[in-house]
Design a protein around this motif. Sequence first.
Motif, PDB file in Angstrom:
ATOM      1  N   LEU A  40       3.018   7.778 -32.731  1.00  0.00           N
ATOM      2  CA  LEU A  40       2.852   9.228 -32.592  1.00  0.00           C
ATOM      3  C   LEU A  40       4.085   9.858 -31.949  1.00  0.00           C
ATOM      4  O   LEU A  40       4.505  10.956 -32.327  1.00  0.00           O
ATOM      5  CB  LEU A  40       1.608   9.544 -31.760  1.00  0.00           C
ATOM      6  N   ALA A  41       4.673   9.175 -30.966  1.00  0.00           N
ATOM      7  CA  ALA A  41       5.886   9.692 -30.330  1.00  0.00           C
ATOM      8  C   ALA A  41       7.025   9.793 -31.332  1.00  0.00           C
ATOM      9  O   ALA A  41       7.745  10.802 -31.382  1.00  0.00           O
ATOM     10  CB  ALA A  41       6.280   8.808 -29.150  1.00  0.00           C
ATOM     11  N   ILE A  44       8.857   5.849 -26.912  1.00  0.00           N
ATOM     12  CA  ILE A  44       8.269   5.321 -25.682  1.00  0.00           C
ATOM     13  C   ILE A  44       8.964   4.017 -25.328  1.00  0.00           C
ATOM     14  O   ILE A  44       9.221   3.185 -26.206  1.00  0.00           O
ATOM     15  CB  ILE A  44       6.751   5.088 -25.827  1.00  0.00           C
ATOM     16  N   SER A  45       9.253   3.835 -24.053  1.00  0.00           N
ATOM     17  CA  SER A  45       9.829   2.589 -23.569  1.00  0.00           C
ATOM     18  C   SER A  45       9.020   2.108 -22.364  1.00  0.00           C
ATOM     19  O   SER A  45       8.221   2.855 -21.801  1.00  0.00           O
ATOM     20  CB  SER A  45      11.304   2.788 -23.169  1.00  0.00           C
ATOM     21  N   VAL A  46       9.230   0.853 -21.992  1.00  0.00           N
ATOM     22  CA  VAL A  46       8.482   0.285 -20.874  1.00  0.00           C
ATOM     23  C   VAL A  46       9.407  -0.544 -20.003  1.00  0.00           C
ATOM     24  O   VAL A  46      10.321  -1.205 -20.488  1.00  0.00           O
ATOM     25  CB  VAL A  46       7.299  -0.580 -21.383  1.00  0.00           C
ATOM     26  N   GLU A  47       9.179  -0.470 -18.707  1.00  0.00           N
ATOM     27  CA  GLU A  47       9.809  -1.359 -17.732  1.00  0.00           C
ATOM     28  C   GLU A  47       8.684  -1.972 -16.909  1.00  0.00           C
ATOM     29  O   GLU A  47       7.781  -1.262 -16.466  1.00  0.00           O
ATOM     30  CB  GLU A  47      10.774  -0.593 -16.824  1.00  0.00           C
ATOM     31  N   ARG A  81       0.258  -3.499 -33.641  1.00  0.00           N
ATOM     32  CA  ARG A  81      -1.140  -3.185 -33.941  1.00  0.00           C
ATOM     33  C   ARG A  81      -2.042  -4.329 -33.446  1.00  0.00           C
ATOM     34  O   ARG A  81      -1.806  -5.492 -33.744  1.00  0.00           O
ATOM     35  CB  ARG A  81      -1.306  -2.997 -35.443  1.00  0.00           C
ATOM     36  N   PHE A  82      -3.064  -3.979 -32.681  1.00  0.00           N
ATOM     37  CA  PHE A  82      -4.012  -4.923 -32.074  1.00  0.00           C
ATOM     38  C   PHE A  82      -3.313  -5.903 -31.136  1.00  0.00           C
ATOM     39  O   PHE A  82      -3.802  -7.011 -30.916  1.00  0.00           O
ATOM     40  CB  PHE A  82      -4.792  -5.691 -33.152  1.00  0.00           C
ATOM     41  N   GLY A  83      -2.175  -5.479 -30.582  1.00  0.00           N
ATOM     42  CA  GLY A  83      -1.438  -6.360 -29.689  1.00  0.00           C
ATOM     43  C   GLY A  83      -2.019  -6.342 -28.283  1.00  0.00           C
ATOM     44  O   GLY A  83      -1.814  -5.391 -27.533  1.00  0.00           O
ATOM     45  N   GLY A 105      -3.961   1.175 -28.647  1.00  0.00           N
ATOM     46  CA  GLY A 105      -3.457   2.294 -27.850  1.00  0.00           C
ATOM     47  C   GLY A 105      -1.950   2.436 -27.829  1.00  0.00           C
ATOM     48  O   GLY A 105      -1.410   3.489 -28.182  1.00  0.00           O
ATOM     49  N   LEU A 106      -1.244   1.383 -27.431  1.00  0.00           N
ATOM     50  CA  LEU A 106       0.211   1.488 -27.307  1.00  0.00           C
ATOM     51  C   LEU A 106       0.897   1.551 -28.665  1.00  0.00           C
ATOM     52  O   LEU A 106       1.921   2.222 -28.823  1.00  0.00           O
ATOM     53  CB  LEU A 106       0.754   0.321 -26.489  1.00  0.00           C
ATOM     54  N   PHE A 107       0.331   0.873 -29.654  1.00  0.00           N
ATOM     55  CA  PHE A 107       0.853   0.985 -31.017  1.00  0.00           C
ATOM     56  C   PHE A 107       0.808   2.440 -31.469  1.00  0.00           C
ATOM     57  O   PHE A 107       1.796   2.981 -31.998  1.00  0.00           O
ATOM     58  CB  PHE A 107       0.023   0.103 -31.952  1.00  0.00           C
TER      59      PHE A 107
END
Length: 221
Positions: free
Chosen positions: A189-190, A197-200, A164-166, A182-184
């Motif tokens: 939600l996912a 959700i994952s990230v590379e 949150r707020f990151g 947004g990403l939090f």
Amino acid sequence: SHELRAPLTIVRGYISMFEEGVFGELSKEARRVLPTISSRVAQMNLLIDQMLDAARLEDSRMVVSARDVRADLVVQKVVSAFAGLRRAGQRLIVKNPMGELTVLADPEKLETIIANLVSNAIKYSPGGGDIRCVLASDAEVATISVQDQGIGIARADLDKLFTRFGRLERPETAHIEGTGLGLFLCRELARLQDGDISVESTLGKGSTFSLRLPVATAPAP
């Protein structure tokens, strides 16, 4: 947030009427700026959604109503809404070898997630470069990936993204607007929809955010 949404809905309605030619033929200059206005309104609506969803999550009032949703149509809708925010020479590309892709999700929450990912990809690609929305699926899981060629993220910072707020405090991101929600919200939600959700990412080369959701299955006869 609710008070902001009412006038914004009216603005969006009038923009749609201009786009449909209700008020007659627009000048060349007006047609040129209308997509930017429409995209900015979509961006404002996204910020309102972020604030409302964050409050609902905090108060445990978030309601998810999952049903069969055409994910390919949702992606196309979001890409069209944010097209006006593209940088010079930048393209928003949808790669969908699946054709129709139906997932089990809440349609509004799905749109919010994809809108956040596309908006971030545009914001964090100050040098341009194509942004690709790639759809894929196996028998059980659908994946919607948003790929950019932007500034990228250092490995040490990846864990901060979904807090949150990151926000990543770097000189090249100091001017970029955002709430840090947004990403939090995307990940929360996912997960409320049995997804994740994952990230590379590679610093200086870009990032890929991948949303995974269950594929909708046909009901038994």
